[in-house]
Design an enzyme around this catalytic site. Sequence first.
Site: not given
Length: 347
Positions: A145-146
């Site tokens: 995920g970012c």
Amino acid sequence: MTVRVAVAGASGYAGGELLRLLASHPGVEIGAVTAHSSAGRSLGSVQPQLPELADRILLDTGADSLRGHDVVFLALPHGQSAALAAELEPGTLVLDCGADFRLRDPAAWERFYGSAHAGTWPYGLPELPGAREELTGATRIAVPGCYPTAVTLALFPAFAAGLLEPEAVIVAASGTSGAGRSPQTRFLGAEVMGSMSPYGVGGGHRHTPELVQNLSLAAGERVTVSFTPTLAPMPRGILATCSARLRPGIPAGEAGEAEVRAVYRDAYADEPFVRLLPPGQWPATAAVLGSNSVQVQIAVDPDARRLICVSAIDNLTKGTAGGAVQSMNIALGLPERLGLPTNGVAP
């Protein structure tokens, strides 16, 4: 070596960023581009920033469209990748930009995503110890995920070195593209311009278990995480401000900061995309815009006895598509930096 690549979810922000990077990758031939509601339209009508691919027609997202490629990127909403990946050839390199295969703990997945756990794939954050060995030759990769990308790269060297108590407090600001392209009132320009707001407060954000997983693996013990994401009035970028208490015996003054800086300098000395900034210079999202680069800076608060780590990434590049292409390069034995920009776009 040229590989034929397909991108599922090509009409979204992550899909568009993947295609931007892949279009300039010398080892890639772009094959099928697919979408759901936009199927049948030209790619140029939904991704006008990609003129070289503008005449491509978006196919329906299904296994029939994706089979026969060497590499398939899945830029789909959470929960939609597992069933599709199961229909693809075992020898195809599949990189999932969603969350379906990131978590090792089925209970954590079920709690935060509300469905059955699909399994765990090799984790596509090459900077973690041992990650490159796991990614080399892999045919299934879970792209991080970012927020976990930004936070893990800010904190893991200190946890791995045993400098910190097993807890972390994180406040991170993200641009609106992190929420995807589906229209929502709270992401309209009139709602976000000139305003910042928190969301997922109190441990409710779905990236929380991924943060716990990454930092706990680095520390060798369970790390508790208090994570507060905020929405910033910008289209892309993440600025993560992370802190944790120094362990007893670690000096909290200048000597402690020098010790921590040495740890980070060693951890990132040979990393092509992570830059530990000189003392006194702080990360900025504008400096990494459009690049696969990460800026990191540290400081020690002597009164609170806390280490402060700040990182900046472009959530769509290093935080999603760039991390995916970087992992693809490693899996296929290509030069890791191939097709990935390190310079940002400014102003």
